[in-house]
Scaffold this active site. Sequence first.
Site, short mmCIF file in Angstrom:
data_model
loop_
_atom_site.label_atom_id
_atom_site.label_comp_id
_atom_site.label_asym_id
_atom_site.label_seq_id
_atom_site.Cartn_x
_atom_site.Cartn_y
_atom_site.Cartn_z
CG ASP A 678 -1.07 -0.76 12.71
OD1 ASP A 678 -0.54 -0.32 13.76
OD2 ASP A 678 -1.18 -1.98 12.46
CE LYS A 682 1.32 -4.10 12.04
NZ LYS A 682 0.12 -4.84 11.63
#
Length: 815
Positions: A678, A682
């Site tokens: 994750d 980003k």
Amino acid sequence: MNILKFGGTSVGSVDSISALIEILKPLQGQENPVVVLSAMGGVTNTLLEMAESAKDLQDYTERLKLVEEKHFKVIRTLLPASAQNPVLTKLKICFNELEDILQSVYNLRELSPQTKDLILSYGERCATIMVSHIAKQQFPEALYVDGSELIKTDSNFGQAKVNTQITEMLIRDFYKDHQDKLLFVTGFISSNDEGRVTTLGRGGSDYTAAIWGAALNADQIEIWTDVDGMLTADPRMVKKAFSLPELSYTEAMELSYFGAKVIYPPTMIPAFLKRIPIVIKNTFNTDFAGTYIKHGISPSPLPIKGISSIDEISVLNLSGSGMVGKAGFSGRLFSMLSREQVNVVLITQSSSEHSITFAVKPADSLKALSLINKEFELELQARKLEYPEVENGLSVLAIVGENMKRTPGMSGKLFSALGRNGVNVRAIAQGSSEYNISVIISKTDLSKAVNAVHDAFYADLKKTLHIFCLGTGNIGKTLFRQLQEQMPFLAANNDLQVKVMGISNTRTMLLNPDGIDLATWEEELDAQETKASLPDFIKRMKSMNLPNCVFVDNTASHNPIEYYLDILQSSISVVTCNKLGNSADYEQYAAFKQAARTYGVDFFYETNVGAGLPIIRTLRDLMLSGDQVGRIEAILSGTISYIFNNYKNGVLFHEVVKEAQDKGYTEPDPRDDLNGKDFMRKMLILARDAGYALEEKDIDLQNMLPASCMAAESVADFYQELENNTAYFENLKSEATNNNKVLRYIGKLEDGKVSINLQMVDENHPFFTLSGSDNIISFTTNRYKDRPLVVKGPGAGAEVTAAGVFADIINVGKR
Ligand code: ADP
Ligand code: ASP
Ligand code: MG
């Protein structure tokens, strides 16, 4: 002395006629006004339809009965029984005559313009007979006047031209003999030299009032209607339209010419010439002071006075080499059309003189076409001109106002509002007076366009954002609550209104053209019968064709992503907290951005990185202002942040992870956070925004956990493996401590390369003192060289993420 004209709606019902009488009452004892009346609302249209039916051998008698009954009902309600009979008889005579005429049309199967006018004249006559008799109860001096005998015109039936000199003389003479009476005059109808009935054009009762006003040098011409005067746009189309206190004659003329039906354009001419003010007032709201149309209006702060539109227009385009440099070509074209009574609404000519585009009413289009084919037969045959074609399904939108002349940028504002909302402009015309700019657009876009343009020009009024939201999980729910709470604040401080038009989750969907009530959305959505279908949801969103429209993706699902491009290409902005779109292929990311640019809409995803923290925005602002971003360092996982910030003081690593899980900071399987995926997404999005065309494979993602932990079969095994590796973690920690450093899992972008790994940082590093589960990001740039720009704060959680989505939505509204 004043002229008071009451329109169809003001004589359309028992209530409105009662209101009319109330308006006249206070005038008693003063100089008698002249009252001009229209047919009862809807009657003129019905008369026309009956005439057409009769000609086509269809039944009209039912409708005739209804029209008759409409009048009789008013008489029976508003007159005492003793006074009813004489009026009912007079009306009955009229309706019998009308029936005879319709029967003749039926028998002959022929409906000439002359007969049509005669048939239409019964609308005004019957209404005026009716109202004048009702008024007699209050005003014994009331007198019915058939105005057709006093207004003399040529024989252009349907739209006759007034012979002003004779007309004014006749009206003055008549008035001299009847000054002591309260005259109720039929509007709209007139007569030619032979005494045959003509009409002044649809909506022409206003004109009758002005003709009487000019003839009698009235002090004021009052047009009483069903709205608060002239508004900035047609209130049926633009809910936010507001009343104008004053207009110049030219402005009123331009607005009405381009469709503001509230006053008939020729009305302004006699009033202008005699310098008589016209006031448009509301029969149903007598407190409204009126819109004044007059000389010497005070300067207006409004950039434009209004937006009007003609919803159905046909366009013809004439082009060809034969036109270039041919002086008098357009003169020939337009004088021919004018000679043949084709009214040209709008003309545009390209500067190359290679083509002329002009608009006419649809009813005139075929006539115009065949006239051109005849007039330019030789040029067409010689191929010096292309054969013209008629294009239908188009509308005209016009912005009007004298201030436009003095203010640059008006057309820019108009076209950017249209462009941003995906409205294609087919042709443009600016009147040489610079009082108006008109554009031809597709009819299907008209309502959206008028609303968007209204919003753009009256920016200090509330702008409405129409949002369609996907996902009703934590973020969606929180967003709706925040929206509901902030609505009054937004309206008061930002002049912004956010209307939720559609909501869908994976089960059901709810769409409401009036907006969804945020107090009850959940029950309403649950109660929906229609099963959710993403394609249908998007299709319906597009077909509503609303201005300032935003699609909000509050899901973490792959499904909506494939629709983003299509949505952006439909001129709908996208706000998303779903990072799966931007972190997949670079090509897709770039396509979203490009589509947003091309279609003039926004694609905002602030919450893709660090929830509500201003990270994406800060990066964008730095780059837009020409700063060079040298290095970005970040901790963009609340879970990882928490774990390393709390891995100290004798606690063991697996204990910290457990603690994080117990506090709800991790996914059910903590490895879904600790694998860094994750975080990597980003960083990828940040790197792309910083201008690097990177793919996932380009990122150097180093695992922070030993391979055995990641490979564990179950969550329980995973914790066991962590414990088994206690020595490994403890070693890392003591190495860091011994060097006065701390452990941090940091993502870094430098020289176009992204790496994510476990590091030891000392007290000089901005991440040294990080605590809790905060995210942190530092930008080292040309301007922030010695001390980086740091953004720090909670980077996860429904409340802050929804707030970030909210901010993105508001930012769409700010443009
Ligand atoms: P009347 O029967 O009183 O002559 P009309 O129907 O001819 O009334 O004109 C009034 C209507 O004009 C209003 O009800 C409104 O819907 C429409 N209209 C269109 N544009 C405007 C505008 N800019 N301002 C006010 N009314 C408008
Ligand atoms: N009754 C006529 C019409 O409907 C004239 C008017 O209303 O002004 O066009
Ligand atoms: Mg009217």
